[in-house]
Design an enzyme around this catalytic site. Structure first.
Site, PDB file in Angstrom:
ATOM      1  N   GLY A 245       0.776  -1.231   0.000  1.00  0.00           N
ATOM      2  CA  GLY A 245       0.000   0.000   0.000  1.00  0.00           C
ATOM      3  C   GLY A 245       0.804   1.275   0.000  1.00  0.00           C
ATOM      4  N   LYS A 248       4.126   1.367  -4.689  1.00  0.00           N
ATOM      5  CA  LYS A 248       5.132   0.827  -5.612  1.00  0.00           C
ATOM      6  C   LYS A 248       4.565   0.687  -7.021  1.00  0.00           C
ATOM      7  CE  LYS A 248       5.621  -2.815  -3.046  1.00  0.00           C
ATOM      8  NZ  LYS A 248       4.737  -2.422  -1.932  1.00  0.00           N
ATOM      9  N   HIS A 465     -10.318  -1.702  33.309  1.00  0.00           N
ATOM     10  CA  HIS A 465      -9.230  -2.241  32.480  1.00  0.00           C
ATOM     11  C   HIS A 465      -8.677  -1.150  31.553  1.00  0.00           C
ATOM     12  CE1 HIS A 465      -7.254  -5.601  30.176  1.00  0.00           C
ATOM     13  NE2 HIS A 465      -7.266  -4.650  29.254  1.00  0.00           N
ATOM     14  N   GLU A 466      -9.547  -0.469  30.826  1.00  0.00           N
ATOM     15  CA  GLU A 466      -9.106   0.569  29.903  1.00  0.00           C
ATOM     16  C   GLU A 466      -8.550   1.774  30.656  1.00  0.00           C
ATOM     17  OE1 GLU A 466      -8.785   0.016  26.839  1.00  0.00           O
ATOM     18  OE2 GLU A 466      -9.889  -1.879  26.815  1.00  0.00           O
TER      19      GLU A 466
END
Length: 659
Positions: A245, A248, A465-466
């Protein structure tokens, strides 16, 4: 860098497009008409059924069903026509149908048969209302003669049609190579002055260094005396190497658009075929065409399909056909013969698996790295993709470049398209900044799943947790700066945190340890708040395990293992033995576990020292579901920055990220 590309699928195909009416149809239409005439007038619906004279004499004539008997003297056959109102009696003999056209039956007789006597005797015994007509004539068998002419012609026409189809390929085979007789022909597409591509270097954003090297090749083909006057030689090949991506293939299309010489384009997989020797034959044919068009450029996309390193073990994991194709490619690029004026461009994202003979000087003299775009290059790519989009007033394009570190050109194109779709879904008249932010979230984390059923207890665990990830990453200066935290399920994740990683080329041990501690912040938060752990940290554990083993066995960041790296950049996938002893393997396991434990202890230490802010952040997540960097700054204060660190996101940009 990948940008919007015009559709070139049909470029140069107009001349090769078959006409709507093929001249050969002038042969098939008369033959078809002749067959229809024969069907309906000779051998079609009115085909008579074979019978015997005694059945006609004893069954049909006495019942008065016969309307006419025609005797053909030269064939000694008689044709019987049944009255129309009597046809239904013999329906079962006609396969359940009632033919409306006679004759209905026929029978053969010997040469000694006297038709006039036999027919007259049968008719004389009938009453006047049941008598039938007797006709005697001689017929010429024209159909028998035509059978020897028409049907051989039909067979020849069918054979010619099939051969023509196979030669051109089903559906007109690409480049004439799709047919069985052209299976060894090259399938490369030719772009020249008549059917050139419209992509130029103006459509390629970024990649300035790569464009300079490629443009030098184009300039040599335009003005070779400039280089040959000094005794220089143009490189025979250039290999474009980079992640997927990054542009090229687009860069090669731009070369085709800029060059005034023929440009052959083909994929590496086009050489691979199930037939033995076909790949090598196609390589020979490709270079034969290229020599005839020299000076020219040949572009091979995804060359790793045919250029993979040859196996040292001929009896295991080898492919003779692919290796023969590679050998032919090596010979054509720099063999005993000369290919003056033919330059090879190739693209791959797997340069590490290519054969060494293909990579040596004299074949691919140059390797042009096409890396992921940096900040300035991403701004240029956004400029190209945003040209056709209807944006809101005072739209900040630089802001988008800062929000997309690590994105390739294809990813940026996808962001722009996704933002337009989101704005249209919301019935907006222009695309706003929030649409792009939502598009980035959609691409990174997946689609929001607000309908997913989550219990209050699970939601609370997810929130803490977050919040653990966010707290540790904010308070450790070497960790990546936080951008956004959410507990809204996306894709397979129940919660997610977005960071803005620094665009750096090297990473220190301290930076990696802080990032590992931030990754362990979620598991540490569950232990502190719930007193037990859950399966929610699976992806975190997978990430830090790979990172810890890389630090020990690849980067030499362990004192006990030492400054040793077991990474093999030339590994083609055939090494099944570990490059270290079992004792060293145990030491690597112990050191990796030690690094993970240190990161875990660091995360617990940070959370315990900032319990009030950590709890406040988790409760805010439960109530709002989404928090941003300004919320973190309000709770914990400004984030400590390292010396010389650039600010990646300004307060003005953060003000627009409310819930």
């Amino acid at each position: 860098m990948q940008t919007q590309q015009p559709n070139n699928n049909n470029i140069g195909n107009n001349k090769n497009k078959p006409s709507k009416f093929n001249p050969i149809m002038w042969i098939y239409f008369p033959l078809l008409a002749l067959l229809m005439f024969m069907w309906f007038n000779g051998t079609g619906v009115g085909d008579p059924v074979k019978t015997e004279w005694y059945k006609v004499k004893e069954e049909m004539i006495p019942q008065g069903d016969v309307e006419k008997i025609l005797f053909v003297t030269n064939t000694h056959e008689a044709e019987v026509t049944i009255k129309q109102d009597s046809v239904k009696k013999y329906k079962n003999l006609f396969g359940g149908r009632e033919p409306k056209v006679g004759p209905h039956f026929f029978f053969g007789v010997s040469e000694s048969f006297n038709p006039e006597q036999q027919f007259e005797e049968a008719r004389a015994s009938l009453p006047a209302d049941k008598k039938f007509e007797i006709v005697t004539e001689k017929k010429a068998n024209y159909w028998g003669i035509l059978d020897w002419i028409i049907f051989p012609l039909l067979l020849f026409g069918l054979w010619f049609f099939m051969i023509r189809k196979m030669t051109k390929g089903i559906g007109g085979g690409a480049g004439g190579g799709g047919g069985i007789f052209n299976v060894g022909k090259s399938q490369a597409r030719l772009f020249d002055k008549d059917n050139n591509t419209k992509v130029t270097f103006k459509d390629v954003a970024g990649l300035e260094e790569a464009k300079v090297e490629v443009m030098e090749i184009v300039d040599f083909l335009r003005n070779p005396k400039k280089y040959t006057a000094l005794g220089g030689k143009i490189p025979k090949g250039a290999l474009l190497v980079g992640p997927p991506g990054t542009g090229k293939t687009l860069l090669a299309k731009a070369v085709a658009g800029e060059a005034d010489v023929p440009f052959f384009s083909i994929s590496g997989s086009d050489f691979v075929e199930m037939f033995v020797g076909v790949g090598a034959s196609r390589v020979r044919d490709l270079f034969k065409q290229a020599k005839e068009k020299a000076p020219c450029i040949v572009f091979i996309d995804e060359i790793d399909a045919v250029g993979r390193a040859r196996s040292k073990n001929g009896g295991f994991s080898s492919n003779d056909e692919r290796e023969n194709t590679l050998n032919q490619l090596l010979t054509e690029m720099d063999g005993f013969g000369t290919n003056s004026g033919v330059i090879i461009l190739a693209a791959t994202n797997r340069a590490d698996i290519l054969d060494k003979a293909l990579m040596r000087a004299g074949r691919f003299d140059r390797q042009i790295n096409v890396d992921l775009p940096e900040l300035k290059e991403r701004e240029e790519i956004f400029d190209v993709h945003l040209r056709k989009l209807k944006l809101s007033k005072d739209f900040d394009k630089a802001f988008l470049a800062k929000q997309t570190p690590g994105f390739s050109g294809a990813d940026i194109a996808n962001v722009c398209n996704e933002a337009a779709l989101i704005a249209a879904r919301r019935n907006k008249e222009s695309i706003e900044k929030q649409d792009f932010l939502d598009a980035i979230d959609r691409i990174i984390g997946g689609l929001e799943k607000r309908s997913k059923i989550i219990s209050p207890e699970e939601k609370r665990t997810i929130a803490f947790h977050e919040a653990g990830h966010a707290t540790v990453s904010w308070l450790l200066p070497n960790a990546n700066p936080l951008l956004k935290v959410t507990i809204i399920p996306r894709g397979r994740a129940l919660g997610a945190a977005w960071y803005l990683p620094e665009e750096r080329q090297i990473t220190t041990t301290e930076q990696m340890m802080d990032e590992m501690a931030a990754t362990m912040g979620g598991r540490a938060a569950e232990e502190i708040i719930n007193g037990r752990i859950s399966t929610g940290a699976l992806s975190d554990l997978e990430k830090i395990t790979k990172q810890a083993y890389a630090m020990v066995s690849y980067f030499g960041m362990s004192e006990k293992v030492g400054h040793i790296s077991f990474y093999d950049s030339q590994d083609a996938g055939y090494n099944f033995n570990k490059p270290y002893s079992e004792k060293t393997a145990e030491l690597i396991d112990a050191e990796a576990k030690e690094l993970i434990n240190r990161a875990h202890e660091k995360a617990i230490e940070v959370l315990n020292a900032n319990m009030a802010g950590f709890t406040e952040l988790a409760e805010l997540l439960l109530s709002r579901e989404v928090i941003f960097s300004e919320d973190m700054e309000r709770i914990f204060g400004p984030r400590a920055k390292k010396a010389g660190q650039e600010e990646t996101i300004s307060n003005e940009e953060s003000d627009n990220k409310d819930n």
